[in-house]
Design a protein around this motif. Structure first.
Motif, PDB file in Angstrom:
ATOM      1  N   ILE C  54       0.833  -1.203   0.000  1.00 18.91           N
ATOM      2  CA  ILE C  54       0.000   0.000   0.000  1.00 18.91           C
ATOM      3  C   ILE C  54       0.874   1.262   0.000  1.00 18.91           C
ATOM      4  O   ILE C  54       0.385   2.351  -0.283  1.00 18.91           O
ATOM      5  CB  ILE C  54      -0.977  -0.019   1.199  1.00 18.91           C
ATOM      6  N   ILE C  55       2.172   1.093   0.290  1.00 21.35           N
ATOM      7  CA  ILE C  55       3.030   2.287   0.245  1.00 21.35           C
ATOM      8  C   ILE C  55       3.011   2.935  -1.127  1.00 21.35           C
ATOM      9  O   ILE C  55       3.269   4.122  -1.234  1.00 21.35           O
ATOM     10  CB  ILE C  55       4.511   2.014   0.618  1.00 21.35           C
ATOM     11  N   HIS C  58       0.180   5.156  -0.512  1.00 20.71           N
ATOM     12  CA  HIS C  58       0.238   5.918   0.731  1.00 20.71           C
ATOM     13  C   HIS C  58       1.358   6.961   0.709  1.00 20.71           C
ATOM     14  O   HIS C  58       1.118   8.142   0.962  1.00 20.71           O
ATOM     15  CB  HIS C  58       0.457   4.941   1.890  1.00 20.71           C
ATOM     16  N   SER C  61       0.904   9.877  -1.991  1.00 24.58           N
ATOM     17  CA  SER C  61      -0.177  10.812  -1.678  1.00 24.58           C
ATOM     18  C   SER C  61       0.202  11.677  -0.479  1.00 24.58           C
ATOM     19  O   SER C  61      -0.078  12.881  -0.460  1.00 24.58           O
ATOM     20  CB  SER C  61      -1.483  10.062  -1.424  1.00 24.58           C
ATOM     21  N   ALA C  62       0.860  11.081   0.510  1.00 21.12           N
ATOM     22  CA  ALA C  62       1.284  11.864   1.668  1.00 21.12           C
ATOM     23  C   ALA C  62       2.318  12.914   1.264  1.00 21.12           C
ATOM     24  O   ALA C  62       2.256  14.073   1.689  1.00 21.12           O
ATOM     25  CB  ALA C  62       1.867  10.946   2.732  1.00 21.12           C
ATOM     26  N   ALA C 105      -4.051   9.752   1.741  1.00 21.15           N
ATOM     27  CA  ALA C 105      -2.989   9.350   2.667  1.00 21.15           C
ATOM     28  C   ALA C 105      -3.588   8.861   3.980  1.00 21.15           C
ATOM     29  O   ALA C 105      -3.154   7.845   4.540  1.00 21.15           O
ATOM     30  CB  ALA C 105      -2.043  10.526   2.920  1.00 21.15           C
ATOM     31  N   THR C 108      -5.530   5.357   3.215  1.00 15.56           N
ATOM     32  CA  THR C 108      -4.620   4.232   3.000  1.00 15.56           C
ATOM     33  C   THR C 108      -3.862   3.928   4.283  1.00 15.56           C
ATOM     34  O   THR C 108      -3.576   2.771   4.585  1.00 15.56           O
ATOM     35  CB  THR C 108      -3.629   4.518   1.866  1.00 15.56           C
ATOM     36  N   GLY C 109      -3.568   4.984   5.043  1.00 19.64           N
ATOM     37  CA  GLY C 109      -2.893   4.778   6.324  1.00 19.64           C
ATOM     38  C   GLY C 109      -3.754   3.966   7.272  1.00 19.64           C
ATOM     39  O   GLY C 109      -3.267   3.057   7.959  1.00 19.64           O
ATOM     40  N   TRP C 112      -3.844   0.385   6.146  1.00 15.47           N
ATOM     41  CA  TRP C 112      -2.563  -0.247   6.449  1.00 15.47           C
ATOM     42  C   TRP C 112      -2.426  -0.475   7.952  1.00 15.47           C
ATOM     43  O   TRP C 112      -1.892  -1.477   8.419  1.00 15.47           O
ATOM     44  CB  TRP C 112      -1.423   0.647   5.936  1.00 15.47           C
ATOM     45  N   LEU C 127      -0.034  10.717  11.948  1.00 14.85           N
ATOM     46  CA  LEU C 127      -1.440  10.670  11.566  1.00 14.85           C
ATOM     47  C   LEU C 127      -2.136  11.949  11.998  1.00 14.85           C
ATOM     48  O   LEU C 127      -2.899  12.561  11.244  1.00 14.85           O
ATOM     49  CB  LEU C 127      -2.121   9.458  12.215  1.00 14.85           C
ATOM     50  N   HIS C 183       4.209   5.163  14.242  1.00 16.23           N
ATOM     51  CA  HIS C 183       4.502   5.190  12.816  1.00 16.23           C
ATOM     52  C   HIS C 183       5.964   4.862  12.557  1.00 16.23           C
ATOM     53  O   HIS C 183       6.846   5.287  13.284  1.00 16.23           O
ATOM     54  CB  HIS C 183       4.179   6.580  12.269  1.00 16.23           C
TER      55      HIS C 183
END
Lengths: 218, 207, 242
Positions: C54-55, C58, C61-62, C105, C108-109, C112, C127, C183
């Motif tokens: 998913i990175i 993720h 987008s982040a 972000a 998806t975070g 995940w 987050l 994280h």
């Protein structure tokens, strides 16, 4: 400038409950919390610092939209803008008047409300200190937000949306000061960081607020 | 030859993003007045607000000594919960010109001095709003429809106040429809109406 | 020819008309290559299994969420200093793209986070910072839409963007102070020691390029729309005056 401060304070008093309104709101928030989370001191004591800070913050928010709105509507702001005082000073004085009518009474009353929430003994000094140093930033940031939204018909809700994210650092450090005070940890660090935010805010936001007012007066 | 206190050269002003006036030039010498005329929407308020530096000019220049202007718009800037005296004292202290007695006398407000401003009639409020000009001590008055809601006697009071102001070397630019009985030049703004830009050419300013 | 010439709406329109198409094509190519490569042709992580893939959504987008705000800050400053309308309109056009990137972000975070940390949401500093960034985007867009006069709106939102940037920065550090997080470290660090291994790194770079070109294409498209709206506004004003 002193004339402006005196006028604003006089208006706040004559308008009925300029000082009282924010306090009453704070009181209601504090009274409602135990109804929501239960009366147990074990529950209330750990959340008391956060609730007290949050209550003070929301009470501050309540009267922000009046900082410039009445002066904008009755034409005083145009006259102030052409007066031989810098508009930056007007913004700062307005924020000071707001603090004297909300932040200061909240700071002084907060220990009493702390008792309602079973705030442990070590927290009272830090509570008063953190509110005394933190609420000026709330008023100043609020005055900036009020200057941004002064020309809008329904600016009140938008003002909250704009101002609340800006309150986050002050809230974090303020509540953390009290929490650390309660736990007997070193509360000086967050207090100093919060004071830094407050002084930075007081130094810079009058300029941003005055710029926003000039745009809104065009 | 008296040095002009207020001089405007080829001024253009905009309202709501649209240029409404262009090519406005005039001089007002110390001790004289200028009356602005023109139908509604011709830009009288816009011009006065531009002169007061409340809004930027689109182009052209305004020459006036700094901090000399007192602007009175449609609103009187009064606080209903303050008394007549407190309202005036506040503006006087702000402009660093403390004495409110001459202003009270000029607009016959002395009997009302302790009354809260919210209890005044519309005409009395207007008189108080105009008395505010006197306590500023500023030489350049920019007045937007100053006689709204004034009766004949009050218009007379206002005319005499303007005359005294002019006799003291001040100047006044007044947007009004009625005859104030003062000796003044007249500037009709309908002659300066900005012509709409032609064709589809959009420059940087989208105007 | 100076860079500032593109601040003229007419030049900007002519130039972007040529650039926008290729930007969309590049975005499509890079995203399909990067995502297919990342999803199907990289090994599973020895600890995180296939969830690590998913990175490829993720991280880009982040990365874009933060940098779009920075771009808005720069264009706002250009508007305040040089008064180029195109710059202000570009900031306005970028905000909805930025808020969408922030939302991607965050989502998806969360997806995940569920298998990794056992929860969709934790008040982890990173987050939380993104949630705060999301609020700043919302406030910025709300202020734009609340003000009728376009120049007033451009001025006030620019001031808000400036002040907001300072406070967003402060919030980032305040949040770190408030809670040490769960994280993992940065995936995109200049420090090679901390970086993820090359197998994951190259498809991630392609995805980043894809997200960048997607942003570029979208923001050009939206800026062109804003310029046309601004023109329509000017024409309406003219007709009202005539």
């Amino acid at each position: 400038m002193r004339g402006l401060l005196i006028r604003d304070l006089r208006l706040a008093i004559r308008a009925g409950g300029g000082f009282g309104l924010a306090l009453a709101f704070f009181l209601i928030v504090v009274i409602l919390v135990p109804f929501g989370v239960g009366p147990s001191a074990n529950v209330l004591a750990p959340i008391a610092p956060g609730i007290l800070w949050l209550g003070a913050l929301l009470a501050c928010l309540l009267s922000l939209d009046r900082i410039f709105a009445t002066d904008f509507e009755d034409g005083s702001l145009e006259f102030l803008a052409t007066a031989p005082v810098p508009l930056e000073g007007v913004v700062a004085v307005k924020a000071l008047a707001h603090w004297l009518t909300t932040g200061l009474p909240l700071t002084l009353a907060a220990p009493v409300f702390g008792i309602f929430l079973n705030l442990p003994g070590g927290g009272y000094g830090w509570l008063v200190a953190s509110l005394a140093l933190g609420t000026p930033a709330l008023s100043m940031i609020g005055a900036f937000g009020a200057a941004l939204t002064v020309g809008l018909k329904r600016g009140g809700l938008l003002l909250s949306l704009l101002v609340l994210p800006l309150y986050i650092p002050t809230l974090i450090f303020g509540a953390d000061t009290v929490r650390r005070g309660v736990e007997g940890l070193d509360a000086g660090t967050p207090l100093i960081l919060m004071a830094g935010i407050t002084f930075g805010t007081l130094a810079l936001l009058p300029f941003a607020g005055a710029a926003a007012l000039r745009v809104n007066l065009r | 030859m008296v040095e002009p206190l207020l001089k405007v050269v080829d001024l253009a002003c905009a309202r709501g993003g649209l240029t409404v006036l262009e090519g406005v030039s005039f001089e007002v010498a110390s001790g004289s007045a200028l009356v602005l005329r023109g139908p509604n929407g011709s830009g009288k308020t816009t011009l006065l607000r531009t002169l007061a530096e409340l809004q930027p000019a689109v182009s052209g220049e305004i020459f006036a000594p700094e901090d000399t202007v007192a602007y009175a718009g449609h609103a009187d800037g009064l606080k209903g919960t303050l008394s007549v005296g407190e309202n005036l004292t506040f503006w006087g202290s702000l402009f660093g010109f403390g004495d409110i007695a001459p202003a009270l006398d000029a607009f016959e407000l002395r009997d009302l001095v302790a009354r809260p401003a919210q209890s005044l009639s519309a005409g009395q409020k207007r008189r108080l709003g105009l008395a505010r000009l006197l306590v500023t001590g500023r030489p350049v008055w920019l007045l937007d429809e100053p006689t709204v809601s004034l009766d004949v006697a009050a218009v007379g009071l206002f005319g005499r106040a303007v005359e005294r102001h002019l006799a003291g070397g001040g100047i006044a630019v007044i947007a009004t429809h009625i005859d104030l009985g003062i000796d003044a030049d007249v500037l009709d703004l309908s002659g300066f109406r900005a012509s709409a830009p032609q064709g589809g050419a959009f420059d940087e300013a989208f105007a | 020819m100076s860079f500032w010439e593109y601040a003229n709406p007419r030049r900007f329109m002519a130039f972007t008309d040529r650039v926008m198409g290729p930007a969309f094509v590049l975005a499509a190519v890079a995203l399909s290559v990067g995502l297919v490569w990342g999803f199907f042709f990289t090994p599973d992580d020895f600890r995180q299994g296939s969830t690590v893939k998913i990175i490829y959504l993720h991280v880009p987008s982040a990365f874009m969420a933060i940098n779009i705000w920075v771009m808005m800050l720069v264009t706002s400053l250009i508007w305040l200093i040089r008064r180029h309308h195109v710059s202000a309109l570009a900031a306005k056009a970028a905000a909805p793209v930025g808020v969408t990137m922030t939302l991607i972000a965050l989502m998806t975070g969360a997806i995940w986070g569920q298998p990794m940390w056992g929860t969709f949401w934790a008040w982890d500093p990173r987050l939380t910072s993104f949630l705060i960034l999301f609020l700043f985007y919302l406030g910025y867009m709300a202020l734009w839409s609340a003000i009728e006069d376009p120049d007033t709106a451009a001025d006030l939102t620019s001031v808000l963007c400036l002040v907001g940037s300072v406070f967003a920065f402060l919030s980032r550090y305040a949040v770190n102070f408030w809670n040490q997080g769960l994280h993992q470290g940065a995936s995109l660090s200049m420090d090679a020691e901390e970086n993820i291994s090359d197998v994951f790194w190259f498809p991630l770079l392609v995805c980043l390029a894809g997200f960048f070109f997607l942003f570029l294409a979208l923001v050009l498209l939206r800026t062109r729309t804003e310029i046309r709206k601004r023109r329509a506004h000017a024409i309406t004003l003219r007709e009202r005056a005539a």
